[in-house]
Design an enzyme around this catalytic site. Structure first.
Site, PDB file in Angstrom:
ATOM      1  N   ARG A 136     -13.770 -35.997  68.602  1.00  0.00           N
ATOM      2  CA  ARG A 136     -12.202 -36.040  69.059  1.00  0.00           C
ATOM      3  C   ARG A 136     -11.609 -37.328  68.382  1.00  0.00           C
ATOM      4  NH1 ARG A 136     -10.661 -39.238  72.779  1.00  0.00           N
ATOM      5  NH2 ARG A 136     -12.679 -38.893  74.063  1.00  0.00           N
ATOM      6  N   TYR A 190      13.015 -28.613  61.750  1.00  0.00           N
ATOM      7  CA  TYR A 190      12.066 -27.539  62.266  1.00  0.00           C
ATOM      8  C   TYR A 190      12.416 -27.378  63.612  1.00  0.00           C
ATOM      9  CZ  TYR A 190       7.792 -25.135  63.617  1.00  0.00           C
ATOM     10  OH  TYR A 190       7.010 -24.445  64.150  1.00  0.00           O
ATOM     11  N   ASP A 205       9.050 -35.186  57.004  1.00  0.00           N
ATOM     12  CA  ASP A 205       8.188 -33.852  56.879  1.00  0.00           C
ATOM     13  C   ASP A 205       8.342 -33.252  55.687  1.00  0.00           C
ATOM     14  OD1 ASP A 205       7.223 -31.343  57.329  1.00  0.00           O
ATOM     15  OD2 ASP A 205       8.189 -30.901  59.369  1.00  0.00           O
ATOM     16  N   LYS A 227       0.957 -24.317  56.515  1.00  0.00           N
ATOM     17  CA  LYS A 227       1.807 -23.964  55.706  1.00  0.00           C
ATOM     18  C   LYS A 227       1.250 -24.035  54.201  1.00  0.00           C
ATOM     19  CE  LYS A 227       4.259 -23.551  59.456  1.00  0.00           C
ATOM     20  NZ  LYS A 227       5.316 -24.240  59.765  1.00  0.00           N
TER      21      LYS A 227
END
Ligand SMILES: *Cc1c(COP(=O)(O)O)cnc(C)c1O
Length: 382
Positions: A50, A104, A176, A201
């Site tokens: 983690r 987005y 971004d 992506k």
């Protein structure tokens, strides 16, 4: 850590740790939640999955930093995990940020619905109108959030001016850069502080994982990592493995996406029934001059307006090669109607004011033979 001269070579070799892998050429999947204790002095350095510090995470962090040209980088469990952790580790309760007005859908949703509950306020501005930004500043403004190429209209903003404005007013600049990718544009080279990606992506490129990236200075990445460690958004080992594999071909894939999308955009611009093509690589595009100054190529995303909603219906019935699905940036071509998918959560009036009408079709151009794709689009639009 060894870095090479070019992005294509870094994508294959930067950050390799053969000493961790008994000499294996490919980084194995370290399917282990925990690792033997060393002399760690800080909670965040305890070796535990983690805390994003397995060998899979370390190779990816170093390799992505080499591609981005930053000191450091971090992978996260999704693009949204990367984006929210980056924002929340740098903008706190009572503070304010500026954001471009078309983002987005997930990022917009977070800024509209969740950020205010945490005491963050947001003002939407137009990233191509620098003379309007100053009026939106407050004493509490901490950051400016933009995208490299927006979706679904493929706009390109005054990105140099965003960085200058941030420097002048002591703001953190976040971008971004999912659609351009570092192959076409490295925001750190013009001074952006934090670079974000949905690695779902282009970075991974094969529609088979969800992942996110944050890149920036050691100090900033440390801050984001420590928050992500508490939120629990670490990328699992198998997804790390697939991302590392997908990234190896980023440079060749992007060269092909750039070329095919430009060719398809050029043909569609002359196709009957198409009223407008949004692609910053076209001379007719309002962002064309900015794109030419900033980007090596304009990536593989474009969108078109057709004459009528029924024509759009017919296109989706007839088109054979692209898959009708959300997401983007994969080896296979994808088509989607933003008004009925990515922007379904937005009220109709707001959506239409942004240009997201029922006649808008978004295209993610894949790696299929471009002449075959062009023939398919042409017959489906006839
Ligand atoms: C898909 C996408 C995101 C969100 O990424 P996930 O990996 O789905 O969480 C963020 N920004 C852009 C530009 C995207 O296309």
């Amino acid at each position: 850590m060894k870095r090479y001269r070019t992005l294509a070579t870094n994508a294959l070799h930067a950050g390799e740790r053969p000493e961790d892998a008994r000499g294996a050429v490919v980084t194995p999947i370290f399917q282990s939640a925990n690792f033997l204790q060393r002399e760690e002095e800080n909670y965040h350095d305890v070796r535990y999955m983690r805390l994003s510090n397995s060998p899979n995470h370390q190779v990816l962090g170093a390799r992505i930093a080499a591609l981005e040209g930053t000191e450091d980088a971090l992978v996260a469990t999704s693009g949204m995990a990367a984006i929210t952790a980056a924002i929340l580790s740098h903008v706190h309760t009572g503070e304010h940020l500026l954001a471009h007005k078309t983002l987005y859908g997930g990022s917009q949703g977070f800024l509209d619905h969740d950020a205010p509950k945490l005491g963050l306020s947001v003002t939407s501005v137009d990233f191509s109108a620098p003379d309007t930004w100053k009026a939106a500043l407050r004493p509490t403004t901490r950051a400016f959030y933009v995208e490299g190429i927006t979706n679904p209209l493929m706009e390109v903003g005054e990105l140099h001016a965003v960085v200058e404005f941030c420097r002048e007013h002591g703001l953190i600049s976040l971008i971004d850069n999912t659609i351009p990718t570092p192959v076409n544009f490295r925001p750190t080279e013009i001074g952006f502080d934090l670079i974000l990606h949905s690695a779902t992506k282009y970075y991974n490129g094969h529609s088979d994982i969800v992942a996110g990236i944050v890149a920036g200075s050691h100090d900033r990445i440390r801050r984001v990592t420590e928050l992500l460690n508490h939120l629990g958004g670490s990328l699992d080992a198998h997804a790390c493995f697939l991302l590392e594999r997908g990234m190896k071909t980023l440079a060749v894939r992007m060269a092909h996406h750039n070329q095919s999308a430009l060719r398809l955009a050029t043909v569609l611009e002359r196709t009957d029934g198409v009223t407008r093509v949004n692609y910053p690589g076209l001379a007719s595009n309002p962002g064309n001059i900015r794109a030419a100054a900033l980007f090596k190529g304009c990536s593989g995303m474009l969108s078109i307006y057709v004459h009528s909603s029924s024509r759009a219906d017919r296109f989706f019935e007839r088109v054979q090669i692209p898959r009708h699905a959300a997401s983007l940036g994969s080896v296979e071509s994808l088509v989607v109607r933003p008004a009925r998918s990515t922007h379904l959560g937005m009220e109709k009036s707001r959506r239409e004011a942004l240009g997201v009408t029922d006649t808008l079709i978004r295209i993610s151009v894949g790696l299929e033979d471009i002449e075959e794709l062009i023939d398919d689009f042409t017959q489906a639009l006839a």
